[in-house]
Scaffold this motif. Structure first.
Motif, PDB file in Angstrom:
ATOM      1  N   HIS A  52       0.853  -1.185   0.000  1.00  0.00           N
ATOM      2  CA  HIS A  52       0.000   0.000   0.000  1.00  0.00           C
ATOM      3  C   HIS A  52       0.891   1.238   0.000  1.00  0.00           C
ATOM      4  CE1 HIS A  52      -3.675  -2.319   1.648  1.00  0.00           C
ATOM      5  NE2 HIS A  52      -3.763  -2.150   0.342  1.00  0.00           N
ATOM      6  N   GLU A  55       1.711   3.478   2.908  1.00  0.00           N
ATOM      7  CA  GLU A  55       2.278   2.758   4.044  1.00  0.00           C
ATOM      8  C   GLU A  55       3.739   2.376   3.798  1.00  0.00           C
ATOM      9  OE1 GLU A  55      -0.719  -0.319   4.457  1.00  0.00           O
ATOM     10  OE2 GLU A  55      -2.262   1.226   4.316  1.00  0.00           O
ATOM     11  N   HIS A 168       2.238  -3.347   7.009  1.00  0.00           N
ATOM     12  CA  HIS A 168       1.354  -2.237   6.670  1.00  0.00           C
ATOM     13  C   HIS A 168       1.376  -1.256   7.844  1.00  0.00           C
ATOM     14  CE1 HIS A 168      -1.110  -4.266   3.362  1.00  0.00           C
ATOM     15  NE2 HIS A 168      -0.354  -5.257   3.803  1.00  0.00           N
TER      16      HIS A 168
END
Ligand SMILES: [Zn+2]
Length: 262
Positions: A52, A55, A168
């Motif tokens: 992500h 992140e 994450h």
């Protein structure tokens, strides 16, 4: 934050320190998805970060784990992939430069596909899935429509991984369940070990079935290996390195501590 230029510099740095540097494939925009190998016996552990975009600070945990592995030589091979989604991270970088909040919060790749819902594991059934391109939660046109998710899946199969960790942010909690039956007991035992290793601040979440199409989900369902999604730090996205300073320390030895399970 951690971006592609830093990763490129780290490729040289860790090569000189004894890591093998592998490109597991290219991103949609042609950047290398770099993986560091510290060789040991068969039965590999993979630690990844930055699937992500917003992140990408989680790369610092993976880097620290790599440094630990280089200094202490693991008994089983360990692989470290600090930035699974380098193109998305560039979007966040641009957002930080211009102050564009939607870019700062971007999770997807450059094509607007959320890579962590693009894997072939109950694809398209997640409670938060969306079906048009954007900054988060878009599943893509089909499972593995994206080069990054294909590259990570192919590499995971090809290297004979026995356990994976995916980093994450945020929330200091972790996920491991994806409808395991045969391996439920094995995986819940490892989850309990991780919970103890990461100390009380981590909230262990069992029975979370709202997830689908994630890397962890695919590892559990298709490869039958234990796989963990770990959320670092607390705070407002995108988190900075200082927000995960303690988490870096807590997670440093985790791949090595998990070797007894592979
Ligand atoms: Zn995430």
């Amino acid at each position: 934050m951690y971006f592609y230029d830093e990763l490129s510099a780290d490729a040289d740095k860790y090569f000189k320190l004894g890591a093998n540097v592998i490109s597991i494939g290219k991103s949609g925009e042609g950047r290398d998805i770099i993986c560091f190998e510290v060789k040991g016996r068969d039965g590999a552990i993979i630690s990844t970060a930055g699937i992500h975009a917003r992140e990408c600070v989680s790369a610092y945990v993976v880097k620290r784990q790599l440094e630990y592995a280089l200094a202490h030589r693991p008994s089983h091979t360990q692989y470290f992939i600090p930035l699974v989604n380098p193109d998305g991270a560039e979007i966040v970088k641009e957002g930080l430069r211009t102050g564009d909040r939607s870019k700062q919060l971007w999770k997807a790749n450059a094509a607007g596909v959320d890579l962590n819902v693009n894997f072939d594991a109950n694809w398209g059934t997640g409670s938060q899935n969306v079906f048009s391109s954007g900054g988060e939660n878009y599943v893509g046109t089909k499972p593995f429509s994206e080069r990054e998710s294909r590259a990570l899946a192919e590499f995971t199969k090809q290297c004979g991984a026995k356990l994976t960790l995916s980093y994450h942010t945020a929330g200091r909690e972790f996920y491991w369940y994806f409808f395991q039956t045969e391996h439920y007991r094995r995986d819940s035992e490892i989850a309990a070990f991780i919970e103890r290793s990461l100390k009380y601040r981590y909230k262990r979440i069992d029975g979370d079935c709202s997830s689908a199409g994630g890397y962890k989900d695919w590892c559990v369902q298709k490869l039958n290996i234990p796989s963990f999604t770990i959320e670092l730090g607390n705070g407002r996205h995108p988190l900075d390195r200082g927000d995960i300073a303690e988490d870096i320390e807590l997670n440093e030895k985790l791949p090595s501590r998990l070797e007894k399970y592979v």
